[in-house]
Design a protein around this motif. Sequence first.
Motif, PDB file in Angstrom:
ATOM      1  N   LYS A  41       0.729  -1.114  -0.082  1.00  0.00           N
ATOM      2  CA  LYS A  41      -0.114   0.129  -0.019  1.00  0.00           C
ATOM      3  C   LYS A  41       0.982   1.232   0.147  1.00  0.00           C
ATOM      4  O   LYS A  41       0.506   2.397  -0.647  1.00  0.00           O
ATOM      5  N   ALA A  42       1.900   1.218   0.899  1.00  0.00           N
ATOM      6  CA  ALA A  42       2.749   2.414   0.817  1.00  0.00           C
ATOM      7  C   ALA A  42       3.450   2.951  -0.509  1.00  0.00           C
ATOM      8  O   ALA A  42       3.385   4.077  -0.801  1.00  0.00           O
ATOM      9  N   PHE A  43       3.644   1.738  -1.242  1.00  0.00           N
ATOM     10  CA  PHE A  43       4.267   1.922  -2.629  1.00  0.00           C
ATOM     11  C   PHE A  43       3.430   2.487  -3.614  1.00  0.00           C
ATOM     12  O   PHE A  43       3.576   3.430  -4.150  1.00  0.00           O
ATOM     13  N   PHE A  44       2.182   1.844  -3.816  1.00  0.00           N
ATOM     14  CA  PHE A  44       1.239   2.039  -4.748  1.00  0.00           C
ATOM     15  C   PHE A  44       0.519   3.349  -4.179  1.00  0.00           C
ATOM     16  O   PHE A  44      -0.277   3.601  -5.284  1.00  0.00           O
ATOM     17  N   GLU A  45       0.274   3.646  -3.109  1.00  0.00           N
ATOM     18  CA  GLU A  45      -0.566   4.869  -2.826  1.00  0.00           C
ATOM     19  C   GLU A  45       0.455   6.026  -2.787  1.00  0.00           C
ATOM     20  O   GLU A  45       0.074   7.150  -2.322  1.00  0.00           O
ATOM     21  N   SER A  46       1.831   5.918  -2.910  1.00  0.00           N
ATOM     22  CA  SER A  46       2.564   7.050  -3.264  1.00  0.00           C
ATOM     23  C   SER A  46       2.758   7.742  -4.286  1.00  0.00           C
ATOM     24  O   SER A  46       2.614   7.197  -5.426  1.00  0.00           O
ATOM     25  N   LYS A  74       6.898   1.430 -12.237  1.00  0.00           N
ATOM     26  CA  LYS A  74       5.973   0.592 -11.645  1.00  0.00           C
ATOM     27  C   LYS A  74       4.753   1.318 -10.931  1.00  0.00           C
ATOM     28  O   LYS A  74       3.699   0.779 -10.913  1.00  0.00           O
ATOM     29  N   MET A  75       4.876   2.424 -10.281  1.00  0.00           N
ATOM     30  CA  MET A  75       3.909   3.114  -9.493  1.00  0.00           C
ATOM     31  C   MET A  75       2.764   3.608 -10.540  1.00  0.00           C
ATOM     32  O   MET A  75       1.647   3.363 -10.153  1.00  0.00           O
ATOM     33  N   GLN A  76       3.133   3.904 -11.697  1.00  0.00           N
ATOM     34  CA  GLN A  76       2.130   4.544 -12.652  1.00  0.00           C
ATOM     35  C   GLN A  76       1.641   3.556 -13.738  1.00  0.00           C
ATOM     36  O   GLN A  76       0.765   3.900 -14.448  1.00  0.00           O
ATOM     37  N   ASN A  77       2.297   2.300 -13.901  1.00  0.00           N
ATOM     38  CA  ASN A  77       1.871   1.326 -14.968  1.00  0.00           C
ATOM     39  C   ASN A  77       0.455   0.858 -14.801  1.00  0.00           C
ATOM     40  O   ASN A  77       0.310   0.317 -13.676  1.00  0.00           O
ATOM     41  N   TRP A  80       0.371  -2.761 -13.438  1.00  0.00           N
ATOM     42  CA  TRP A  80       0.878  -3.002 -11.983  1.00  0.00           C
ATOM     43  C   TRP A  80      -0.070  -2.225 -11.223  1.00  0.00           C
ATOM     44  O   TRP A  80      -0.445  -2.985 -10.308  1.00  0.00           O
ATOM     45  N   ARG A  81      -0.849  -1.305 -11.530  1.00  0.00           N
ATOM     46  CA  ARG A  81      -1.891  -0.797 -10.670  1.00  0.00           C
ATOM     47  C   ARG A  81      -3.106  -1.745 -10.734  1.00  0.00           C
ATOM     48  O   ARG A  81      -3.819  -1.712  -9.693  1.00  0.00           O
ATOM     49  N   VAL A  87      -4.932  -7.041  -5.556  1.00  0.00           N
ATOM     50  CA  VAL A  87      -4.466  -7.631  -4.259  1.00  0.00           C
ATOM     51  C   VAL A  87      -5.369  -6.732  -3.147  1.00  0.00           C
ATOM     52  O   VAL A  87      -5.613  -7.622  -1.882  1.00  0.00           O
ATOM     53  N   GLN A  88      -5.634  -5.439  -3.259  1.00  0.00           N
ATOM     54  CA  GLN A  88      -6.243  -4.801  -2.383  1.00  0.00           C
ATOM     55  C   GLN A  88      -7.808  -5.361  -2.068  1.00  0.00           C
ATOM     56  O   GLN A  88      -8.333  -5.480  -0.913  1.00  0.00           O
ATOM     57  N   LYS A  89      -8.256  -5.844  -3.234  1.00  0.00           N
ATOM     58  CA  LYS A  89      -9.684  -6.580  -3.074  1.00  0.00           C
ATOM     59  C   LYS A  89      -9.517  -7.898  -2.104  1.00  0.00           C
ATOM     60  O   LYS A  89     -10.360  -8.272  -1.494  1.00  0.00           O
TER      61      LYS A  89
END
Length: 319
Positions: A41-46, A74-77, A80-81, A87-89
């Motif tokens: 979460k920390a990575f993809f919500e940054s 990776k953050m913006q792809n 990956w998002r 994963v969050q689901k």
Amino acid sequence: MTKHFLLISFVFLFISCDKKSKVEKAVEEIPVEIKVDRFDKAFFESKPEDLASLKTEYPFFFPEDIDDKVWIDKMQNKDWRALYNEVQKKYPNFDKQATAIEELFKHLKYYFPKTITPKVYTVIAEMDYNNKAIYANDKLIISLELYLGKDVKFYQFPDYLRQNFEERQMMPDVVSSFSFRKIPAPKDKTLLSNMIFYGKELYLKDVLLPDYTDAEKIGYQPEQIIWCQENESYMWRFFIDENLLFDSDSKLNNRFINLAPFSKFYLEIDNESPGRVGQWIGWQIVRSFMKNNDVSLQDMLKMDTKELFEKSKYKPKKP
């Protein structure tokens, strides 16, 4: 006669449960508190501008030789998002899994008192199915993208790999990673040594994961366990007749030890067999040894192949 039989059965069941409960009660008393850091979460919500602070907080996830552009991409792809959203689901929180990890580490501390309670980091890594869960003393890293369920659309893997991308495989994978710190590598490269090496790992799962099925411990489907049980005697006879047990040919690992869609006897039964049957038979040898010898778990894990095999009194079960 019926009442007498039922009374005996009840007494036997009570004694068995009481014996089990002594260990489990001791395990329950061991204090373990697991802390979880959702790095995924920390990575993809940054945002890209947050990368520097992320690298400061989690330096072990950012190798110095990788350019920042890789992380920003990776953050913006979008792919990956999309995976991150999946994963969050599946894991909006990690409470249930943290409880399972606490239970596992209570068992680990019971048998291995010096075990360090790690901090758990959940990540979305590179779909490396050989490193789904990594135990590294003070850290336990779990790649959530590989525990979404075998039918998730993101997996471009064959069925024999996908079948182990289930949530229930998480704890067996943690034990596998832990085991490589406790089980010495075989002194030789014979098929039997490799069989027993993995047999020790699987026996460790018997002890540390008492509520898991054999299929879950080894990563088989239930019908694959049944196939092994029905063909145990036949497989053992094949290894003996072909003089394979003490053979050091590295090709034998790919035939009977390593991940594969099926084992390779080079016979008609191959397509019916699961892969890694050598591991399964090694497991039965270790189980036989522990049944027939008064040896601690820790001492058994350190034993060499020859001594363990000779004292195991292993005889394959006939179907």
